[in-house]
Scaffold this motif. Structure first.
Motif, PDB file in Angstrom:
ATOM      1  N   UNK A 198       0.819  -1.213   0.000  1.00  0.00           N
ATOM      2  CA  UNK A 198       0.000   0.000   0.000  1.00  0.00           C
ATOM      3  C   UNK A 198       0.852   1.262   0.000  1.00  0.00           C
ATOM      4  N   UNK A 199       2.072   1.163  -0.528  1.00  0.00           N
ATOM      5  CA  UNK A 199       2.997   2.300  -0.467  1.00  0.00           C
ATOM      6  C   UNK A 199       2.419   3.562  -1.091  1.00  0.00           C
ATOM      7  N   UNK A 200       1.717   3.446  -2.218  1.00  0.00           N
ATOM      8  CA  UNK A 200       1.200   4.641  -2.882  1.00  0.00           C
ATOM      9  C   UNK A 200       0.142   5.332  -2.018  1.00  0.00           C
ATOM     10  N   UNK A 201      -0.753   4.563  -1.413  1.00  0.00           N
ATOM     11  CA  UNK A 201      -1.800   5.146  -0.569  1.00  0.00           C
ATOM     12  C   UNK A 201      -1.195   5.788   0.678  1.00  0.00           C
ATOM     13  N   UNK A 202      -0.187   5.130   1.249  1.00  0.00           N
ATOM     14  CA  UNK A 202       0.483   5.695   2.426  1.00  0.00           C
ATOM     15  C   UNK A 202       1.174   7.003   2.075  1.00  0.00           C
ATOM     16  N   UNK A 203       1.762   7.070   0.882  1.00  0.00           N
ATOM     17  CA  UNK A 203       2.404   8.309   0.453  1.00  0.00           C
ATOM     18  C   UNK A 203       1.376   9.415   0.223  1.00  0.00           C
ATOM     19  N   UNK A 204       0.150   9.039  -0.097  1.00  0.00           N
ATOM     20  CA  UNK A 204      -0.910  10.032  -0.314  1.00  0.00           C
ATOM     21  C   UNK A 204      -1.576  10.448   0.991  1.00  0.00           C
ATOM     22  N   UNK A 205      -1.119   9.898   2.111  1.00  0.00           N
ATOM     23  CA  UNK A 205      -1.634  10.331   3.406  1.00  0.00           C
ATOM     24  C   UNK A 205      -2.545   9.346   4.100  1.00  0.00           C
ATOM     25  N   UNK A 206      -2.912   8.240   3.441  1.00  0.00           N
ATOM     26  CA  UNK A 206      -3.747   7.220   4.077  1.00  0.00           C
ATOM     27  C   UNK A 206      -2.987   6.650   5.274  1.00  0.00           C
ATOM     28  N   UNK A 207      -3.680   6.497   6.411  1.00  0.00           N
ATOM     29  CA  UNK A 207      -3.009   6.084   7.647  1.00  0.00           C
ATOM     30  C   UNK A 207      -3.396   4.651   8.010  1.00  0.00           C
ATOM     31  N   UNK A 208      -2.376   3.836   8.234  1.00  0.00           N
ATOM     32  CA  UNK A 208      -2.593   2.453   8.666  1.00  0.00           C
ATOM     33  C   UNK A 208      -1.779   2.227   9.932  1.00  0.00           C
ATOM     34  N   UNK A 209      -2.453   1.743  10.967  1.00  0.00           N
ATOM     35  CA  UNK A 209      -1.785   1.407  12.223  1.00  0.00           C
ATOM     36  C   UNK A 209      -1.928  -0.084  12.486  1.00  0.00           C
ATOM     37  N   UNK A 210      -0.877  -0.682  13.022  1.00  0.00           N
ATOM     38  CA  UNK A 210      -0.931  -2.071  13.441  1.00  0.00           C
ATOM     39  C   UNK A 210      -0.417  -2.145  14.875  1.00  0.00           C
ATOM     40  N   UNK A 211      -1.271  -2.585  15.756  1.00  0.00           N
ATOM     41  CA  UNK A 211      -0.979  -2.613  17.195  1.00  0.00           C
ATOM     42  C   UNK A 211      -0.502  -1.257  17.705  1.00  0.00           C
ATOM     43  N   UNK A 212      -1.147  -0.210  17.211  1.00  0.00           N
ATOM     44  CA  UNK A 212      -0.857   1.139  17.676  1.00  0.00           C
ATOM     45  C   UNK A 212       0.311   1.829  17.008  1.00  0.00           C
ATOM     46  N   UNK A 213       1.029   1.139  16.123  1.00  0.00           N
ATOM     47  CA  UNK A 213       2.188   1.718  15.449  1.00  0.00           C
ATOM     48  C   UNK A 213       1.845   2.076  13.999  1.00  0.00           C
ATOM     49  N   UNK A 214       2.181   3.294  13.601  1.00  0.00           N
ATOM     50  CA  UNK A 214       1.923   3.718  12.226  1.00  0.00           C
ATOM     51  C   UNK A 214       2.856   3.002  11.259  1.00  0.00           C
ATOM     52  N   UNK A 215       2.347   2.698  10.091  1.00  0.00           N
ATOM     53  CA  UNK A 215       3.137   2.037   9.052  1.00  0.00           C
ATOM     54  C   UNK A 215       3.630   3.090   8.069  1.00  0.00           C
ATOM     55  N   UNK A 216       4.930   3.079   7.794  1.00  0.00           N
ATOM     56  CA  UNK A 216       5.526   4.030   6.848  1.00  0.00           C
ATOM     57  C   UNK A 216       5.665   3.376   5.472  1.00  0.00           C
ATOM     58  N   UNK A 217       5.545   4.144   4.390  1.00  0.00           N
ATOM     59  CA  UNK A 217       5.643   3.559   3.050  1.00  0.00           C
ATOM     60  C   UNK A 217       7.078   3.260   2.645  1.00  0.00           C
ATOM     61  N   UNK A 218       7.230   2.284   1.754  1.00  0.00           N
ATOM     62  CA  UNK A 218       8.508   2.028   1.094  1.00  0.00           C
ATOM     63  C   UNK A 218       8.506   2.832  -0.209  1.00  0.00           C
ATOM     64  N   UNK A 219       9.497   3.694  -0.394  1.00  0.00           N
ATOM     65  CA  UNK A 219       9.527   4.541  -1.584  1.00  0.00           C
ATOM     66  C   UNK A 219      10.252   3.833  -2.729  1.00  0.00           C
ATOM     67  N   UNK A 220       9.533   3.632  -3.820  1.00  0.00           N
ATOM     68  CA  UNK A 220      10.121   3.034  -5.019  1.00  0.00           C
ATOM     69  C   UNK A 220      10.207   4.139  -6.062  1.00  0.00           C
ATOM     70  N   UNK A 221      11.430   4.585  -6.344  1.00  0.00           N
ATOM     71  CA  UNK A 221      11.613   5.766  -7.173  1.00  0.00           C
ATOM     72  C   UNK A 221      12.803   5.602  -8.120  1.00  0.00           C
ATOM     73  N   UNK A 222      12.801   6.416  -9.160  1.00  0.00           N
ATOM     74  CA  UNK A 222      13.929   6.473 -10.089  1.00  0.00           C
ATOM     75  C   UNK A 222      14.393   7.919 -10.211  1.00  0.00           C
ATOM     76  N   UNK A 223      15.673   8.096 -10.557  1.00  0.00           N
ATOM     77  CA  UNK A 223      16.244   9.437 -10.660  1.00  0.00           C
ATOM     78  C   UNK A 223      15.925  10.069 -12.010  1.00  0.00           C
ATOM     79  N   UNK A 224      15.493  11.341 -11.961  1.00  0.00           N
ATOM     80  CA  UNK A 224      15.150  12.077 -13.179  1.00  0.00           C
ATOM     81  C   UNK A 224      15.742  13.471 -13.091  1.00  0.00           C
ATOM     82  N   UNK A 225      16.487  13.864 -14.121  1.00  0.00           N
ATOM     83  CA  UNK A 225      17.008  15.226 -14.188  1.00  0.00           C
ATOM     84  C   UNK A 225      15.961  16.135 -14.815  1.00  0.00           C
TER      85      UNK A 225
END
Length: 485
Positions: A198-225
């Motif tokens: 759910x990395x894209x939704x988490x990056x858009x601000x959707x909040x997911x908690x598991x046992x009270x801890x927030x889940x952070x997204x994994x960023x999958x990105x490429x470099x662009x000049x």
């Protein structure tokens, strides 16, 4: 032939149906299925557009005696509950999501997840001001018939949900499930799966908690000049009918996890492997797989593409499939595995491998050259996710854009950009035969101290610090003009 009034039963037994439905799905995937339902609910609230995901949340509890998930994603309309939501499969006339890019296809996700976890569950939901609950009990599971599930009305104010959404509480956990939920290692596995899927939704601000801890997204990105002639990833996007395939392949940021050494002079020998190297596959914004390095995504398809090797740790490919009809996506019912026999997937592999070849050649060219030699070329490059990377590259004048009709007569729109053909990739200077590579390590605090002394900044990249130290010693080693005279 004589007709008879006798009939033969042709319905599945409940025990067989439930056991087969849950056999081939992992426990963590069952949990992800429930989150998918929450997100589909939020998407429906967008009325055909992208909702403000930052308004919505999901809270999950994994405990040794129960499982619960609650959200504020709109709840289940009573008519949907009566006619669709609790059926074991989707009816052909169920076209509720024909205008939204949801991921549900077969109408089994919620039920399968509940059956996977335990024998008693209570689904409580509020849609608008209408709150009701549906119990799924062990008695109902053990019964041989398929009686309808009751819809009960809460009698006390405290039983009503505070805002529109759904809560599912599962108890009487199945054998082994309780041990998994009480195991911190399993909780970490689920957290990682959520951060990826759910990395894209988490990056858009959707909040997911598991046992009270927030889940952070994994960023999958490429470099662009941002420069028109600056280095950029390979890009391909094709829209045919209501299906869009988007592909980008480029360099990742090659950052290790926080606290690891950041060797700016590491070459393409895998000294700085990225967690997102390889291929990430998205379907309607869900990451089906992340960082795949197998034959599934084209690695090892000789002679065009070699087997994955640490040299390619700087290469990241991202492909996304989008469709309002989820059945057209190359994904299985678990939504965490690809349908590799899909014609759409096989066609896309051709372009994926074309993009891979560009960057495999690039790493071959730069092999045995220090990373610092490239820094001036990539200095202004920014890490971007798939959609923004394609937008940035598609805006270049050299990007190829076309409209055609396929064999079936459907109109297709195509955007292509090959950085090798457009000559925007840096090439290394030819090295002298006598050139040698120097690699050494020193304690981090010593590197920071020398960096502070040389650059008045303790956080200069270690490779830059080492290169400057060598230049200073080289100047001392050279004979002075006085001595030469």
């Amino acid at each position: 032939m004589k007709l008879s009034t006798d009939t033969a039963k042709a319905v599945p037994t409940k025990q067989f149906f439930v056991s087969m439905l849950t056999r081939d799905i992992k426990l963590e995937d069952a949990i992800l299925d429930l989150i998918d339902n929450c997100l589909d609910g939020a998407l429906r609230l967008g009325n055909g557009g992208k909702p403000n995901y930052a308004k919505y949340w999901v809270k999950i509890t994994l405990a040794k005696d129960h499982f619960s998930i609650e959200d504020n994603c709109g709840g289940i309309p009573r008519e949907v509950a009566k006619n669709y939501a609790f059926k074991m499969g989707r009816e052909p006339d169920d076209n509720r999501d024909s205008d939204t890019e949801t991921i549900g296809m077969y109408g089994v996700g919620m039920k399968r997840a509940i059956f996977k976890m335990g024998r008693n569950a209570l689904v409580k939901t509020r849609h608008g001001n209408d709150t009701y609950e549906v119990p799924i009990t062990a008695r109902w599971l053990d019964a041989t018939n398929w009686d309808p599930l009751p819809i009960n009305e809460p009698t006390e104010a405290k039983e009503k949900l505070k805002e529109p959404g759904t809560t599912i509480y599962v108890s009487d956990l199945n054998e082994g499930v309780a041990r998994h939920f009480a195991n911190p290692a399993f909780v970490n596995e689920v957290t990682t799966a959520i951060s990826q899927h759910f990395t894209m939704f988490l990056q858009w601000g959707f909040k997911i908690e598991i046992n009270g801890q927030s889940v952070a997204p994994v960023h999958v990105e490429v470099l662009v000049s941002p420069r028109e002639d600056g280095p950029a990833p390979y890009v391909f996007r094709k829209t045919t009918g209501d299906v869009t395939v988007s592909i980008t392949v480029g360099l990742n940021t090659s950052r290790r996890s926080e606290g690891d050494d950041d060797d700016a002079d590491a070459d393409f020998s895998g000294q700085r492997a990225s967690a997102t190297a390889g291929w990430t596959v998205l379907c309607n914004d869900r990451a089906v797989i992340v960082g795949d390095k197998s034959r599934l995504t084209g690695w090892g398809d000789l002679p065009l593409v070699p087997l994955y090797h640490p040299q390619f740790a700087v290469i990241t490919g991202i492909i996304e499939f989008r469709a309002k009809d989820a059945k057209k996506l190359p994904v299985t019912t678990t939504k965490r595995a690809l349908d590799a026999s899909s014609e759409l997937w096989l066609e896309s592999l051709v372009k994926m491998k074309e993009g891979m070849r560009v960057w495999i050649s690039y790493t071959n060219d730069w092999k045995n050259h220090p990373r610092s030699d490239q820094q001036s070329y990539w200095q202004d490059a920014q890490p971007l996710p798939l959609s923004k990377a394609i937008e940035a590259v598609a805006s270049r004048k050299t990007a190829k854009k076309s409209s055609t009709n396929d064999e079936a007569g459907e109109a297709s729109e195509v955007v292509e950009f090959n950085p090798k053909k457009n000559n925007v990739l840096p090439k290394p200077e030819e090295k002298k035969p006598s050139s040698r590579k120097i690699v050494f390590s020193r304690p981090a605090e010593e590197v920071r101290a020398v960096s502070k002394m040389l650059f008045d900044d303790p956080d200069e990249k270690p490779g830059t610090v080492g290169d400057e130290c060598f230049k200073i010693q080289l100047d001392l080693a050279k004979p002075s003009k006085k001595r030469r005279s």
